[in-house]
Motif scaffolding. Sequence first.
Motif, PDB file in Angstrom:
ATOM      1  N   LYS A  28       0.852  -1.287   0.004  1.00  0.00           N
ATOM      2  CA  LYS A  28      -0.023  -0.057   0.089  1.00  0.00           C
ATOM      3  C   LYS A  28       0.908   1.146   0.017  1.00  0.00           C
ATOM      4  CE  LYS A  28      -4.276  -1.207   2.044  1.00  0.00           C
ATOM      5  NZ  LYS A  28      -4.743  -1.564   3.214  1.00  0.00           N
ATOM      6  N   SER A  30       2.284   4.649   1.100  1.00  0.00           N
ATOM      7  CA  SER A  30       2.246   4.817   2.499  1.00  0.00           C
ATOM      8  C   SER A  30       1.193   6.236   2.857  1.00  0.00           C
ATOM      9  CB  SER A  30       3.543   5.060   3.404  1.00  0.00           C
ATOM     10  OG  SER A  30       3.603   5.420   4.593  1.00  0.00           O
ATOM     11  N   ARG A  32       1.914   8.265   5.266  1.00  0.00           N
ATOM     12  CA  ARG A  32       2.957   8.969   6.070  1.00  0.00           C
ATOM     13  C   ARG A  32       4.429   8.752   5.136  1.00  0.00           C
ATOM     14  NH1 ARG A  32       3.608   9.043  11.899  1.00  0.00           N
ATOM     15  NH2 ARG A  32       5.439  10.189  11.366  1.00  0.00           N
ATOM     16  N   LEU A  35       7.717   8.043   6.930  1.00  0.00           N
ATOM     17  CA  LEU A  35       8.227   6.814   7.219  1.00  0.00           C
ATOM     18  C   LEU A  35       8.460   5.950   6.087  1.00  0.00           C
ATOM     19  CD1 LEU A  35       5.524   6.150  10.267  1.00  0.00           C
ATOM     20  CD2 LEU A  35       7.624   6.986  10.219  1.00  0.00           C
ATOM     21  N   GLY A  36       7.976   6.067   4.960  1.00  0.00           N
ATOM     22  CA  GLY A  36       8.181   5.187   3.711  1.00  0.00           C
ATOM     23  C   GLY A  36       7.493   5.577   2.652  1.00  0.00           C
ATOM     24  N   GLN A  39       3.760   0.660   2.460  1.00  0.00           N
ATOM     25  CA  GLN A  39       3.719   0.144   3.815  1.00  0.00           C
ATOM     26  C   GLN A  39       3.162  -1.495   3.491  1.00  0.00           C
ATOM     27  OE1 GLN A  39       0.299   0.934   6.614  1.00  0.00           O
ATOM     28  NE2 GLN A  39       1.968   1.708   8.127  1.00  0.00           N
ATOM     29  N   ASN A  41       1.224  -4.723   5.173  1.00  0.00           N
ATOM     30  CA  ASN A  41       0.580  -4.680   6.781  1.00  0.00           C
ATOM     31  C   ASN A  41       0.466  -6.387   6.626  1.00  0.00           C
ATOM     32  OD1 ASN A  41       0.507  -2.089   6.563  1.00  0.00           O
ATOM     33  ND2 ASN A  41      -1.841  -2.096   5.961  1.00  0.00           N
ATOM     34  N   LYS A  62      12.302  -7.865   7.549  1.00  0.00           N
ATOM     35  CA  LYS A  62      13.272  -6.723   7.611  1.00  0.00           C
ATOM     36  C   LYS A  62      14.591  -7.225   7.087  1.00  0.00           C
ATOM     37  CE  LYS A  62      14.938  -2.945  10.456  1.00  0.00           C
ATOM     38  NZ  LYS A  62      15.990  -2.263   9.385  1.00  0.00           N
ATOM     39  N   ALA A  77       6.890  -0.324  12.218  1.00  0.00           N
ATOM     40  CA  ALA A  77       6.193   0.643  12.996  1.00  0.00           C
ATOM     41  C   ALA A  77       4.916  -0.110  13.724  1.00  0.00           C
ATOM     42  CB  ALA A  77       5.442   1.706  11.965  1.00  0.00           C
ATOM     43  N   PHE A  81       3.824  -3.361  11.428  1.00  0.00           N
ATOM     44  CA  PHE A  81       3.837  -2.889   9.991  1.00  0.00           C
ATOM     45  C   PHE A  81       5.060  -2.403   9.541  1.00  0.00           C
ATOM     46  CE2 PHE A  81       0.080  -1.195  12.358  1.00  0.00           C
ATOM     47  CZ  PHE A  81      -0.941  -1.998  11.628  1.00  0.00           C
ATOM     48  N   ASN A  83       7.424  -0.507   6.938  1.00  0.00           N
ATOM     49  CA  ASN A  83       7.645   0.708   5.910  1.00  0.00           C
ATOM     50  C   ASN A  83       8.737   0.440   4.965  1.00  0.00           C
ATOM     51  OD1 ASN A  83       5.254   2.284   6.877  1.00  0.00           O
ATOM     52  ND2 ASN A  83       6.638   2.658   8.797  1.00  0.00           N
ATOM     53  N   THR A  85      11.274   2.119   1.713  1.00  0.00           N
ATOM     54  CA  THR A  85      11.208   3.175   0.692  1.00  0.00           C
ATOM     55  C   THR A  85      12.234   2.787  -0.726  1.00  0.00           C
ATOM     56  OG1 THR A  85      11.219   4.755   2.664  1.00  0.00           O
ATOM     57  CG2 THR A  85      12.384   5.381   0.630  1.00  0.00           C
TER      58      THR A  85
END
Length: 580
Positions: A28, A30, A32, A35-36, A39, A41, A62, A77, A81, A83, A85
């Motif tokens: 999705k 983001s 915000r 943050l990236g 996202q 989920n 990660k 987060a 979640f 994030n 980039t």
Amino acid sequence: MNIIKDINKELLDIFEKAGYPVESIELKPSQRKDLGDFQINDCMKLASVYHKAPVQIANDIKELLDKDDKFTNVNIAGPGFINITLSDNYIIDSVNKIVPNPEDLIEKLSDETVVIDYGGANVAKALHVGHLRSANIGEALKRLAQKVGYKVVGDAHLGDYGRPLGFVETEIKRRYPDLPFFDENFEGNYDDVELPISNEDLEEIYPIASAKAKEDEEYLEEGRIITNKIQHHEKGYYDLWKRIVDISKADIKTCYDELNVDFELWNGESDAVEYFDDLDKLVKEKNLVRESEGAQVIDVAEETDKIDIPPLLYIKSNGSISYATTDLCTLVQRKKENDPDEIWYVVDHRQSLHFTQVFRAIEKLGVFKQDQLTHVGYGTMNGSDGKPYKTRDGGIMTLKALLEEVYESTLNRINNDKVTKEEAPEIAKKVSIAALKYADLTPSVDTDYIFDIEKFTDIEGKTGPYVLYSTIRMKSLLNNAKDMDNNKISYIDNDLKEMYLSILDLPNVLEKAINAKSLNDITDYLYIITSQFNTFYAKNKVLTEEDLDKRTTWLTLTKVLFEISNTLLDILAIEVPEKM
Ligand code: ARG
């Protein structure tokens, strides 16, 4: 090329490698951006499958994401979640791949054959505002479908069959009883007979004849008899009918031309009715009809229906063929002549019951499956009173009058500093069509909208003129740039990154549009990229920038945006004038 799909595939691999195989991942954008860019989920859902805390799963993922140089700033987060980039290098490389040909962003999504039934104009009757959306949506869907790989056949499906034309001939006969078409003993060639009737006359005759038939029993009877003669190809009456169709068709064509609308097929209901015998054979074989109050009907209700679906009227009690039956004939014809995988009907949503009946009946006949047939039902263009748009005195608004109104409004707004008096009419024509089309394609297909000429023709805001103006600005910037041989992106900042991501999102926009059979994603997207460009353009002095990397990047970006904008406007059948 579709990087979102590429990244999705890669994420599936990573989840599998980490020991959490999944069918699909939701990537999705983001909310915000700090943050990236995106996202993920999915760790939340996986927690219950693997009996682990989501954050633990997220950490395992990660670890692998950190090793992949496509991604930077991978962070977790909340409860789990992720994030991510996209790295600057990955974004820049991806954009550079499509710089030589931005259309490489357009994926082939299908190789099926689809017939698109749009237009639906009726012979001897002026095109009115109700035909506008069918023409605009149908043409744009057709061009979009072609771009993504479909083989497409557009059919005008003229309403050239049935009683109204019998009444038109009745009226002509009363006005000109001596015309050779009504003379049983005429021996000459009907094509050489001069007809004292123009298209305007037909448009005047049609409503008068229909009204008279409602009040006058004798007139009605004569109209019925003449209709019957036309339908049985009787000498004279049939020849006159052909002449009427030709006159009307020529006018309908000019009107569609103005809207940049063109059909591969100009078939009419009358061509379809030639297939009635084939249809009737199937109907008899399957034993589908039953008598009902003197008429013949086909039951199409299904047990699971939540609303009452009445039987399809097959043959009326007076023995003539119904509108639904002309559509069944058309399906038999299309099966035989085009054998399409799908048929899309771009017709007013108020006809949805009609299409439900037709689609069910044709499936029962074994010609097409219901899931091959789609009614793309569109909402109406309304006046400020919320009712279908009318003339000032409450009459039906013809399409010609509507186009004229939008043209006048646009002409008044043309910038006299840039455009000479001589150039103005042609430019205003193109801009006015853009204004109307863009406004017509902006609401999602099935919603009604309100005609607001001031808003639609404004050069500010989410309008056709705004998008055109911005596109022309891109072009003139490119024309004024001399060093365009070095086509490469090598520079990125926050504004540019947003534009690059918009560019790379194009394939998903087109896919969404074709799946929804609605053009609003494309009009939205055009507004986004042109607005982003205008913000960028206002901030930077592109032509005088000394840093060569920056200038080349900016100009390359402009070229890509200009080409995408052109491609999309062409899909919407909007022409870009030289200037405005
Ligand atoms: N001529 C029809 C009308 O004016 C529309 C035809 C739509 N297409 C179809 N295949 N029924 O209502």
